[in-house]
Design an enzyme around this catalytic site. Structure first.
Site, PDB file in Angstrom:
ATOM      1  N   GLY A   1       0.844  -1.190   0.000  1.00  0.00           N
ATOM      2  CA  GLY A   1       0.000   0.000   0.000  1.00  0.00           C
ATOM      3  C   GLY A   1       0.871   1.229   0.000  1.00  0.00           C
ATOM      4  O   GLY A   1       2.096   1.140  -0.197  1.00  0.00           O
ATOM      5  N   THR A   2       0.269   2.381   0.246  1.00  0.00           N
ATOM      6  CA  THR A   2       1.042   3.615   0.251  1.00  0.00           C
ATOM      7  C   THR A   2       2.058   3.632   1.389  1.00  0.00           C
ATOM      8  O   THR A   2       3.083   4.298   1.304  1.00  0.00           O
ATOM      9  CB  THR A   2       0.104   4.826   0.404  1.00  0.00           C
ATOM     10  OG1 THR A   2      -0.694   4.655   1.582  1.00  0.00           O
ATOM     11  CG2 THR A   2      -0.818   4.957  -0.808  1.00  0.00           C
TER      12      THR A   2
ATOM     13  N   ASP B   1     -10.979   3.564   8.244  1.00  0.00           N
ATOM     14  CA  ASP B   1     -10.647   2.947   6.952  1.00  0.00           C
ATOM     15  C   ASP B   1     -11.093   1.488   6.920  1.00  0.00           C
ATOM     16  O   ASP B   1     -10.335   0.602   6.515  1.00  0.00           O
ATOM     17  CB  ASP B   1      -9.144   3.054   6.682  1.00  0.00           C
ATOM     18  CG  ASP B   1      -8.790   2.734   5.234  1.00  0.00           C
ATOM     19  OD1 ASP B   1      -9.670   2.884   4.354  1.00  0.00           O
ATOM     20  OD2 ASP B   1      -7.639   2.333   4.969  1.00  0.00           O
TER      21      ASP B   1
ATOM     22  N   MET C   1       5.114  -2.357   2.448  1.00  0.00           N
ATOM     23  CA  MET C   1       4.799  -3.738   2.086  1.00  0.00           C
ATOM     24  C   MET C   1       4.540  -4.593   3.331  1.00  0.00           C
ATOM     25  O   MET C   1       4.988  -4.254   4.419  1.00  0.00           O
ATOM     26  CB  MET C   1       5.962  -4.362   1.305  1.00  0.00           C
ATOM     27  CG  MET C   1       6.136  -3.800  -0.107  1.00  0.00           C
ATOM     28  SD  MET C   1       6.850  -2.154  -0.145  1.00  0.00           S
ATOM     29  CE  MET C   1       8.532  -2.474   0.358  1.00  0.00           C
ATOM     30  N   VAL C   2       3.850  -5.723   3.117  1.00  0.00           N
ATOM     31  CA  VAL C   2       3.632  -6.700   4.187  1.00  0.00           C
ATOM     32  C   VAL C   2       4.172  -8.041   3.718  1.00  0.00           C
ATOM     33  O   VAL C   2       3.909  -8.465   2.588  1.00  0.00           O
ATOM     34  CB  VAL C   2       2.140  -6.840   4.552  1.00  0.00           C
ATOM     35  CG1 VAL C   2       1.956  -7.896   5.644  1.00  0.00           C
ATOM     36  CG2 VAL C   2       1.567  -5.508   5.011  1.00  0.00           C
TER      37      VAL C   2
ATOM     38  N   LYS D   1       5.095  -5.821   8.633  1.00  0.00           N
ATOM     39  CA  LYS D   1       4.738  -4.615   7.880  1.00  0.00           C
ATOM     40  C   LYS D   1       5.959  -3.714   7.791  1.00  0.00           C
ATOM     41  O   LYS D   1       6.456  -3.221   8.801  1.00  0.00           O
ATOM     42  CB  LYS D   1       3.578  -3.893   8.572  1.00  0.00           C
ATOM     43  CG  LYS D   1       3.013  -2.708   7.810  1.00  0.00           C
ATOM     44  CD  LYS D   1       1.751  -2.203   8.502  1.00  0.00           C
ATOM     45  CE  LYS D   1       1.079  -1.090   7.724  1.00  0.00           C
ATOM     46  NZ  LYS D   1      -0.186  -0.652   8.378  1.00  0.00           N
TER      47      LYS D   1
END
EC number: 2.7.11.22
Length: 380
Positions: free
Chosen positions: A53-54, A172, A57-58, A74
């Site tokens: 995502g912004t 979110d 990474m995971v 994460k």
């Protein structure tokens, strides 16, 4: 519902998280001592990337001290030179280090890697998320059982009730942020994740809009879409209602087309129209405070539609499921059902009852795959 009464009852007390019942907007300071400044690869064996995502990474990884124990790591992207710890990371750590609930993801470890100067957060590994599970059913033309839907939504509400009781708004909620544990003692347990946009709120409420637009557009409440400056816990309830409907149909309830997300001031007319086509156009009788919202006059040019929620979702208007769903996605946020009220709704008291394990046996879903179905090494 006997299986969960204990956890529901404990949520009102505020066991540490979110500033407690007094509405405080601060957490204890985050101090990354030498115990955190360890090479992350000395503690964890990385397998492959499972998300991005912004923020960064995971990765799926193994804890070297606990063989066969999977974790999710994460990795935050680097900030500009000299900026230090990103505000998003700081907030996420500050919240998660003090929150504790069976339906909230657990932060196990924090590493500030001396090699790359990047921050890593380590969580229990969840094999599934609702995005992937819903996609599986949609692509296979199958549907969730009533018991699974009820168990999943009850657990999401239980986690959100805990957050709201501790003065935290997630902001979110969407299927990809609702994790579900795979095989093991917590099999079928929901874990709400990704607290990068979560915030403390106070009573009386202060404006929260200065943090910019929140909530992925399909799950964004009408007050946010119409420019509200004083939104509340009700934004989370709207999002859960959208997820509830999506579990029933395996399709998004309001799949609007987003205008440029880099320009938060843009009025998302297509998203508003998608909502109106299902719920009808809001009126002053329905939502008296709508006249105070910056964008409400734009509604005058939009076509009116009758409420077609029952038809869109395919459930009986007289059912308890419909009653709960309709109360979660009321236009007026002050009338929207709360998480506490939702947990006590008759829907959860009729058979089948919600269970701690939302899955049937055996689990039908495939395990989480590497991004692009290719192994993404840690050092790539």
């Amino acid at each position: 519902m006997n299986t969960h009464n204990q956890s529901s009852n404990q949520n009102g007390g505020g066991s540490g998280g979110g500033g407690g019942g007094g509405g405080s907007s601060t957490f204890s300071p985050i101090v990354l001592t030498s115990t955190y400044r360890l090479d992350v690869q000395e503690k964890y064996t990385f397998s492959y990337e499972i998300g991005s995502g912004t923020y960064g990474m995971v990765y799926k990884a193994d804890d070297k001290k606990r063989p066969n124990n999977k974790v999710a790591v994460k990795k935050f992207r680097s900030t500009k030179e000299g900026e230090g710890l990103s505000l998003t990371a700081y907030r996420e750590i500050g919240l998660l280090k003090e929150l504790s609930n069976e339906n909230i993801v657990k932060l196990l470890d924090v590493c500030l890697n001396p090699k790359d100067k990047l921050l890593y957060l380590i969580f229990d590994y969840a094999e599934f998320d609702l995005f992937g599970i819903i996609k599986y059913h949609r692509e296979n033309g199958s549907h969730f059982s009533d018991a699974t839907i009820k168990s999943l939504i009850w657990q999401v509400l239980n986690g959100i009730h805990y957050l709201h009781s501790n003065w935290v708004i997630h902001r979110d909620l969407k299927p990809s942020n609702i994790l579900v544990m795979g095989e093991g003692k917590e099999c079928g347990t929901v874990k709400i994740g990704d607290f990068g946009l979560a915030r403390i709120f106070q009573s009386p409420l202060k404006p929260l809009n200065e943090n910019g637009v929140v909530v992925t557009i399909w799950y964004r409440s009408p007050e946010l879409l119409l420019g509200s400056k004083h939104y509340t816990r009700a934004v989370d309830i709207w999002a859960i209602g959208c997820i509830f409907a999506e579990l029933i149909t395996t399709k998004p309830l309001f799949p609007g087309k987003e205008k440029d997300p880099k320009i938060p001031s843009l009025f998302q007319d297509d998203q508003v129209e998608k909502i109106i086509r299902v719920l009808g156009k809001p009126t002053l009788d329905m939502w008296p405070d709508i006249k105070h919202l910056p964008e409400w006059k734009r509604l005058s040019s939009m076509e009116a539609f009758p409420n077609s929620l029952a038809k869109c979702v395919g459930i009986d208007e007289n059912s308890q499921a419909y009653d709960l769903l309709s109360k979660m996605i009321l236009y007026d946020p002050s009338k929207r059902i709360t998480a506490s009220e939702a947990l006590d709704h008759p829907y959860f008291k009729e058979l089948p009852l919600p269970l701690p394990n939302a899955f049937s046996k055996p689990i039908p879903y495939p395990p989480r795959l590497p991004i692009n179905k290719k192994k993404r090494e840690f050092d790539d």
